[in-house]
Design a protein around this motif. Structure first.
Motif, PDB file in Angstrom:
ATOM      1  N   ARG A  23      17.374  -2.350 -11.106  1.00  0.00           N
ATOM      2  CA  ARG A  23      18.714  -2.248 -10.544  1.00  0.00           C
ATOM      3  C   ARG A  23      19.557  -3.464 -10.891  1.00  0.00           C
ATOM      4  NH1 ARG A  23      20.058  -1.670  -4.036  1.00  0.00           N
ATOM      5  NH2 ARG A  23      22.318  -1.365  -4.263  1.00  0.00           N
ATOM      6  N   THR A  24      18.933  -4.632 -10.951  1.00  0.00           N
ATOM      7  CA  THR A  24      19.682  -5.862 -11.240  1.00  0.00           C
ATOM      8  C   THR A  24      19.775  -6.132 -12.736  1.00  0.00           C
ATOM      9  OG1 THR A  24      17.634  -7.128 -10.948  1.00  0.00           O
ATOM     10  CG2 THR A  24      19.074  -6.889  -9.035  1.00  0.00           C
ATOM     11  N   ASP A  25      18.681  -5.851 -13.474  1.00  0.00           N
ATOM     12  CA  ASP A  25      18.669  -6.145 -14.907  1.00  0.00           C
ATOM     13  C   ASP A  25      17.920  -5.018 -15.620  1.00  0.00           C
ATOM     14  OD1 ASP A  25      18.776  -7.203 -17.411  1.00  0.00           O
ATOM     15  OD2 ASP A  25      17.574  -8.985 -16.970  1.00  0.00           O
ATOM     16  N   HIS A  26      18.662  -4.176 -16.316  1.00  0.00           N
ATOM     17  CA  HIS A  26      18.050  -3.024 -16.975  1.00  0.00           C
ATOM     18  C   HIS A  26      17.222  -3.424 -18.201  1.00  0.00           C
ATOM     19  CE1 HIS A  26      20.351  -0.170 -14.527  1.00  0.00           C
ATOM     20  NE2 HIS A  26      21.390  -0.993 -14.689  1.00  0.00           N
TER      21      HIS A  26
ATOM     22  N   ILE B  90      14.020  -2.729  -7.828  1.00  0.00           N
ATOM     23  CA  ILE B  90      15.015  -3.786  -7.667  1.00  0.00           C
ATOM     24  C   ILE B  90      15.273  -4.489  -8.991  1.00  0.00           C
ATOM     25  CG2 ILE B  90      15.396  -6.043  -6.615  1.00  0.00           C
ATOM     26  CD1 ILE B  90      14.287  -5.048  -4.063  1.00  0.00           C
ATOM     27  N   GLN B  91      14.213  -4.684  -9.778  1.00  0.00           N
ATOM     28  CA  GLN B  91      14.387  -5.361 -11.067  1.00  0.00           C
ATOM     29  C   GLN B  91      15.213  -4.501 -12.017  1.00  0.00           C
ATOM     30  OE1 GLN B  91      10.748  -6.872 -12.660  1.00  0.00           O
ATOM     31  NE2 GLN B  91      11.640  -7.431 -14.623  1.00  0.00           N
TER      32      GLN B  91
END
Length: 271
Positions: free
Chosen positions: A145-148, A142-143
């Motif tokens: 996916r939101t902030d590469h 999830i991390q």
């Protein structure tokens, strides 16, 4: 010399044929009664002391008290629990598959002859490892996916929370329900409660793999289905222990406890 030898009776000569026994002597039967014997133990009573001496095996010695297997000393003895780990793979797999059926209600009858604690220890330990590892994996996905560009680190706190929550629930909750059922004059077995609750948690192991999928709606569906299935499994088996309003309340409470545990897994490990 010849006459002296000739006067000897034929029965005394070496190599002579024995005399024929008459029929009357053959029919004679000697009746002999063997005295009644009793097995005895050593050592004997020497010098007339006050020792126990010879004792028959049929009766225990004076002052002998049989040690009950369910005393407090047995609770803290490892050998007392070895019998509950004497199960093979086929039995464990069969009981794991039975935990997926929520309305069977026959789990207690299956484990009545041989309840085990192996399933409890194996399921709980596996669930702790799965929750801690997959929970961190889900957070990573999830991390990313939101902030590469953000950095990610393994959260060791997941392991601590998983150990205390899962082991605490699997030990304390069955123990509490055991005393409640005893208060209601039911006669359950604590080992059967621990066995049943341990296998009831197995459904959360495969469900945790599905919770890795980073779709929130899909996660909630999976965890609610798993919680309802586990709760129905526990409730349907507790229902077989008796009838009454008090028992019905406890069955409903057990169901919602399983469901609450499932929601806790989702909220804490798969945010």
């Amino acid at each position: 010399m010849d006459e002296s030898y000739g006067n000897l009776p034929s029965s005394r000569l070496l190599g002579s044929v024995p005399a024929v026994v008459t029929e009357e002597k053959a029919k004679t039967i000697v009746n002999y009664e063997v005295p009644e014997a009793s097995m005895q133990t050593f050592p004997p009573n020497i010098n007339g002391g006050s020792g126990r001496g010879y004792q028959t095996l049929g009766s225990p010695p004076e002052g002998f008290e049989q040690q009950l297997p369910n005393n407090w000393k047995g609770v803290f003895s490892i050998s007392s629990y070895m019998q509950y780990f004497n199960v093979d793979t086929d039995i464990v797999v069969n009981r794991l598959m039975s935990s997926f059926y929520p309305i069977g209600g026959d789990f207690f009858s299956k484990i009545d002859a041989n309840p085990d604690l192996y399933g409890l220890v194996w399921v709980v330990t596996t669930l702790i490892f799965v929750l801690a590892s997959l929970g961190n994996l889900a957070t990573y996905l999830i991390q990313k996916r939101t902030d590469h560009k953000s950095s990610w680190s393994f959260d060791v706190g997941y392991v601590n929370v998983a150990v205390f929550s899962v082991y605490g629930y699997a030990i304390v909750v069955p123990l509490a329900f055991y005393f409640l059922f005893r208060y209601l004059e039911s006669n359950p077995k604590l080992i059967q409660f621990w066995c049943m609750w341990g296998y009831s948690l197995f459904i959360f192991v495969p469900s945790s793999f599905l919770l890795v999928v980073p779709v929130e709606a899909f996660r909630w569906i999976i965890i609610l289905v798993a919680g309802v299935d586990s709760g129905m499994f526990v409730a349907s088996n507790l229902k077989t222990l008796g009838e009454g309003n008090d028992l019905a309340i406890m069955v409903v409470a057990a169901f919602f406890l399983q469901l609450a545990l499932a929601i806790f897994f989702k909220v804490w490990f798969f945010q």
